[in-house]
Motif scaffolding. Structure first.
Motif, mmCIF file in Angstrom:
data_model
loop_
_atom_site.group_PDB
_atom_site.id
_atom_site.type_symbol
_atom_site.label_atom_id
_atom_site.label_comp_id
_atom_site.label_asym_id
_atom_site.label_seq_id
_atom_site.Cartn_x
_atom_site.Cartn_y
_atom_site.Cartn_z
ATOM 1 N N ILE A 165 0.842 -1.200 0.000
ATOM 2 C CA ILE A 165 0.000 0.000 0.000
ATOM 3 C C ILE A 165 0.878 1.251 0.000
ATOM 4 C CG2 ILE A 165 -1.640 1.345 1.378
ATOM 5 C CD1 ILE A 165 -2.864 -1.318 2.289
ATOM 6 N N ALA A 166 1.917 1.256 0.852
ATOM 7 C CA ALA A 166 2.828 2.396 0.905
ATOM 8 C C ALA A 166 3.509 2.600 -0.444
ATOM 9 C CB ALA A 166 3.874 2.185 2.001
ATOM 10 N N TYR A 167 3.900 1.515 -1.091
ATOM 11 C CA TYR A 167 4.561 1.617 -2.395
ATOM 12 C C TYR A 167 3.617 2.160 -3.458
ATOM 13 C CZ TYR A 167 9.334 -0.053 -2.139
ATOM 14 O OH TYR A 167 10.690 -0.125 -1.925
ATOM 15 N N LEU A 168 2.372 1.724 -3.441
ATOM 16 C CA LEU A 168 1.409 2.224 -4.423
ATOM 17 C C LEU A 168 1.179 3.717 -4.250
ATOM 18 C CD1 LEU A 168 -0.673 1.757 -6.669
ATOM 19 C CD2 LEU A 168 -2.342 1.158 -4.883
ATOM 20 N N LEU A 169 1.009 4.152 -3.004
ATOM 21 C CA LEU A 169 0.791 5.577 -2.741
ATOM 22 C C LEU A 169 1.993 6.411 -3.186
ATOM 23 C CD1 LEU A 169 -0.841 5.420 0.822
ATOM 24 C CD2 LEU A 169 -1.993 5.866 -1.354
ATOM 25 N N GLN A 170 3.187 5.968 -2.819
ATOM 26 C CA GLN A 170 4.383 6.759 -3.101
ATOM 27 C C GLN A 170 4.743 6.727 -4.591
ATOM 28 O OE1 GLN A 170 6.223 8.650 -1.162
ATOM 29 N NE2 GLN A 170 5.868 8.044 0.955
ATOM 30 N N CYS A 171 4.668 5.571 -5.203
ATOM 31 C CA CYS A 171 5.038 5.466 -6.614
ATOM 32 C C CYS A 171 4.095 6.296 -7.482
ATOM 33 C CB CYS A 171 5.012 4.001 -7.050
ATOM 34 S SG CYS A 171 5.752 3.710 -8.683
ATOM 35 N N SER A 172 2.809 6.201 -7.228
ATOM 36 C CA SER A 172 1.844 6.975 -8.016
ATOM 37 C C SER A 172 1.987 8.468 -7.739
ATOM 38 C CB SER A 172 0.422 6.506 -7.714
ATOM 39 O OG SER A 172 0.103 6.667 -6.335
ATOM 40 N N PHE A 173 2.284 8.832 -6.497
ATOM 41 C CA PHE A 173 2.428 10.261 -6.183
ATOM 42 C C PHE A 173 3.639 10.858 -6.882
ATOM 43 C CE2 PHE A 173 3.789 13.895 -3.656
ATOM 44 C CZ PHE A 173 2.613 14.621 -3.592
ATOM 45 N N TYR A 174 4.740 10.131 -6.940
ATOM 46 C CA TYR A 174 5.918 10.673 -7.621
ATOM 47 C C TYR A 174 5.731 10.682 -9.131
ATOM 48 C CZ TYR A 174 8.735 11.380 -3.500
ATOM 49 O OH TYR A 174 9.214 11.875 -2.306
#
Length: 354
Positions: free
Chosen positions: A141-150
């Motif tokens: 979940i953390a990876y999805l949030l961060q990857c999409s945000f960047y």
């Protein structure tokens, strides 16, 4: 599992890190494109469905930001009667503060309220590593949030944010960060990725919170001392925490683990040079931005700056040169584009479109 290692010093990092890198170079007789292609095929696990989901979330971040700026941040800035140049930049900082507070809070939860030992024992990020291993749901979940945000941030820096002196470096930073996130997920280096994100997000929270107080200290034609005091304190804590998190903990916890400990746990670990090269680039950018902090402190100590401002801003620099002219033009009508929060550079409104 081995007992936690004491955190090394800079000297130990340089000796062991350089020694490991040099030994890896000597032992890599067939390094090149063919080995990289084969290593990717054998070890990377990243499906098109995951890429598509990340892309859709990046679009969602962009749409959500536009809606939040239009419906929430700009009306709030107008209600507070901010100065025009502050009202134009306030939505950007409010949006970033909202996201980075969420992401850093989630990082705190993962590192301090679960069983993950990565912060206190960084070498443990590579214990039990296997290619294609399952990524825990909370980390995914953390990876999805961060990857999409960047992914969203690359577009936002070029077409939505105020253009600053370091915007080109910021674009490079977002590209490097997005690459690190995507590749670390594909190669299942997600444990160290969570530690990297945690050590960087805290400074973004402090930066945007301080900038918001700078924007709000002059509102309604009145000077608000409380916001000025908070911005001064925020500037001080931001400067100290930048060094502590990004130039002390980051190299001694993350670089030590990736350069040295990784080879102790996983000999011939895939894409060793690639990941460490990107992390070293990230370190150099952290040093580059720290020079801006040193520049700001130097200007304050030499009396060249009387209040907290972002030294990367073009309009901050120009305002000092054109104070007299602005006083004469105070009665002129503000361009409508500035009211809508378009880009500012050298005192000119920039309507940037894709």
């Amino acid at each position: 599992m081995p007992p936690p290692e004491p955190m090394p010093g800079y000297g130990q990092l340089l000796r062991r890190g350089y020694g490991s890198l040099a030994a890896a170079v000597r032992g890599c007789g067939d390094c090149g494109w063919e080995l990289s292609r084969r290593t990717w095929a054998e070890n990377a696990h990243l499906g098109w469905g995951e890429v598509l989901l990340c892309g859709l979330c990046a679009l969602a971040w962009t749409a959500l930001r536009r809606a939040a700026a239009r419906r929430l941040f700009r009306p709030f800035g107008e209600w507070c009667n901010l100065q025009p140049k502050d009202a134009a930049k306030m939505p950007e900082s409010a949006w970033k503060l909202l996201f980075y507070t969420l992401s850093w809070s989630y990082g705190i939860y993962l590192l301090f309220f679960t069983d993950y030992p990565f912060f206190y024992d960084p070498p443990s990020v590579f214990y039990g590593w296997k290619k294609g291993m399952d990524v825990p749901t909370d980390i995914a979940i953390a990876y999805l949030l961060q990857c999409s945000f960047y992914g969203h941030s690359i577009y936002a820096t070029a077409y939505m944010d105020t253009w600053r002196k370091d915007s080109v470096v910021m674009l490079l930073h977002h590209v490097v960060t997005l690459t690190l996130i995507a590749f670390s997920y594909a190669f299942r280096y997600h444990n160290v990725g969570i530690l990297v994100l945690f050590l960087h997000d805290v400074n973004d929270v402090q930066l945007e919170f301080t900038k918001l107080n700078v924007y709000f200290k002059h509102r309604g034609g009145v000077y608000h001392r409380l916001n000025d005091v908070i911005s001064n304190i925020g500037c001080l804590t931001f400067s100290v925490s930048w060094f502590w998190f990004r130039l002390y903990w980051f190299p001694l916890k993350v670089l030590y683990a990736t350069c040295y400990s990784s080879l102790q746990s996983v000999p011939n670990i895939p894409f060793y040079f690639f990941f460490n090269a990107l992390l070293l680039i990230l370190t150099l950018m952290n040093i580059y931005w720290f020079l801006y902090i040193v520049l700001f402190v130097a200007k304050v100590l030499m009396g060249q700056m009387q209040e907290v401002n972002d030294v990367r801003e073009y309009d901050v620099e120009d305002s000092k040169k054109t104070t007299t002219v602005k006083k004469k033009e105070a009665g002129l009508q503000l361009p409508s584009a500035l009211k809508e929060g378009m880009h500012l550079k050298n005192g000119l409104v920039k309507d940037k479109r894709l």
